[in-house]
Enzyme design. Sequence first.
Site, PDB file in Angstrom:
ATOM      1  CB  SER A 143     -21.255  57.187  21.526  1.00  0.00           C
ATOM      2  OG  SER A 143     -19.951  57.232  20.987  1.00  0.00           O
ATOM      3  CD  GLU A 240     -22.141  62.809  20.027  1.00  0.00           C
ATOM      4  OE1 GLU A 240     -21.148  63.341  20.567  1.00  0.00           O
ATOM      5  OE2 GLU A 240     -22.198  61.592  19.771  1.00  0.00           O
ATOM      6  CG  HIS A 309     -18.830  61.587  23.502  1.00  0.00           C
ATOM      7  ND1 HIS A 309     -19.486  61.712  22.295  1.00  0.00           N
ATOM      8  CD2 HIS A 309     -18.470  60.279  23.597  1.00  0.00           C
ATOM      9  CE1 HIS A 309     -19.508  60.533  21.683  1.00  0.00           C
ATOM     10  NE2 HIS A 309     -18.899  59.657  22.454  1.00  0.00           N
TER      11      HIS A 309
END
Length: 339
Positions: A143, A240, A309
């Site tokens: 992230s 992502e 995630h």
Amino acid sequence: MTINRRKFLTSFGLATLATQLQPLIAQGQLSPQTILKPPRLQIGDTVGLIAPAGIVDPEDIAAAQRNFADLGLKVKLGKHILNRYGYLAGKDSDRAADLNAMFADRSVKAIIAMRGGWGCNRILPLLNYPRIRAHPKILIGYSDITSLLLAINARSRLITFHGPVATSTWNQFTVDYVKRILFAGEAVTMQNPPTQEVQISTIAPGKARGKLVGGNLSVLTAMVGSPYLPAWNQSILFIEEIGEDVYRVDRMLTQLKNAGILNRIAGLIFGQCTNCSLGDAPNFTLTQVLQDHILPLNIPAWYGSAIGHIKDKFTLPVGVQVEIDANTGIIQLLEPAVS
């Protein structure tokens, strides 16, 4: 004469690194361009926990300590790990100081971010890249930690790891890849678990080889134009995302295209876009957006890999050579990621 700012900053950073590593270079031990692999983890090692981005709860630290104890690891906390500064886990200087200190601390064998959120881009100019290169060790997270993984790979020439943060779900699937890649040093084959809800969807078939590079899409695009990104030529890009409408994904992919990144890569893996909605009508589906951007590149690509995630996560070494198969959604490491 106008000097390209990015080229100047990148050259300046590499020149500084080369100067500080000159004794080793002179002895024939190290080149500033050599990619370093960090030493592998062993039972009994100490890992450093830091909070380089969002605020951390004490309960999360306790849970992380239990998880790492189950892996046979000891834990050392960053000095400022429980600090608060607005929505950040302390001031930029303090968060950067914790990361620099963990790399310099010889008792710490790996560094794990507690969580993502936002904030890592803010500390990139404050990191001691020569010190990091002089003390190579595992750095893992995902992230917002994408900023650190890419910058340290680019500026310190160190393999970094896109994988679970301390607050992730350390389930059997996730832990298995952590153990095989970071402890055992295996050149593993990564394939989605059969229980995963999202199925592999091939965008363009084929196989490709290249250096694995990537991370969170929005964080990566926010770094474009900075001196903290690695080279893209013939790389395998993985991305992502979470909580973005499809038109925003379109916008970010367009940014990568206009920046000249997409036309340099050899293959693309889109992990998962968790909780990404279509937005207001009229709209495109995510598949349509990916096809628009990727099919003209004539490179292997697929959607749905166990990246992002989600509970079941791969551990992806940033900077190692891999082979991908877009027909089956398989990622094969061509070399160990640790020494």
